[in-house]
Design an enzyme around this catalytic site. Sequence first.
Site: not given
Ligand code: MRU
Length: 347
Positions: A53, A223, A233-234
């Site tokens: 991920r 993202d 982002n998350k």
């Molecule tokens: O759901 P995930 O674990 O893929 O979420 C990851 C994030 O939100 C990260 O902050 C994002 O992908 C950037 S990773 C360099």
Amino acid sequence: MNVGGKPYRTIWLNGDGWSVDIIDQTLLPHRFETVTLRNLSDAAHAIRSMQVRGAPLIGVTAAYGLCLALREDASDAGIDRACETLRNQPKDKLAGIAYRRAAEMADDDVAICKAIGGHGLRIIQALAAKKPAGHPVNILTHCNAGWLATVDWGTATAPIYAAHGQGIPLHVWVDETRPRNQGASLTAWELNGHGVPHTVIADNVGGHLMQHGQVDMCIVGTDRTTASGDVANKIGTYLKALAARDNGVPFYVGLPSPTIDWRIADGIREIPIEQRSGEELSQVTGRMSSGEIATVTITPEGSPVANYAFDVTPAALVTGLITERGVAKASREGLAALFPERAGRAG
Ligand code: MRU
């Protein structure tokens, strides 16, 4: 980075020259296991199940998935459609070309993350210079934008690892990051493995810490970032940015330029937010005192749940975007100044 003293990337080509290994991130922090991807469906499963991920690592895994598909059927029309750049290559060369491109993408990601680390290091150095001697720079991060989310180094964590490597005293507040707990399980595991002082906190704690001067800066990943600097982002990133603004805490985003979407400007209107399975929220997985890994339900039978996976932080709340070319103001002009060739092409 290192696992038990051994250097690892998150994805690598095996000695056989074609199969690809990944770290199964669904088992961390309790078990460290690698998984071999042998065909496209292995790669698709790794992405869907979140064995891998994080935006950059998903991209590189997809690239290797394509290589594995091409090995098996280089004439597949669907693959041809998906890969404009491969279309006009001789069919018997396609798999080799794709493997070279996937390896380049992986190496590019490592170089980008290292460069982000170098630019972010200067921000941390400046903060450290203002602290009383021996007092750590307190950095809050959300989710996992660490080396596990990239091929190596991470985006948000690259400056942290760079500063730690230089002996700058620092301490990281790690948001647990419900619902999947990537902070508690992955970021904490990474920092622990590299001896970086850190504390896991519940997602709602950051604002309180900021009010009491216990956070010197926030760094998160992204993202997808719009041409005007809005950051997806998350879920929960936005609330941290709001709290940071209210308390005068600088809020930085580690930003590999491939995650900039130059075609869009308004993140709130133009970025669709994925809603993931409600079970991610209603259930929690962890290690029991017996050592067994178990999943338990924490909501009442019949209570509906909604699981929004990401949110958008408007550019106005972002102090700076730490890119591989330097730190940009979170604005169209700021990004265009660092990436004129890309900004120009998007019009
Ligand atoms: O759901 P995930 O674990 O893929 O979420 C990851 C994030 O939100 C990260 O902050 C994002 O992908 C950037 S990773 C360099």
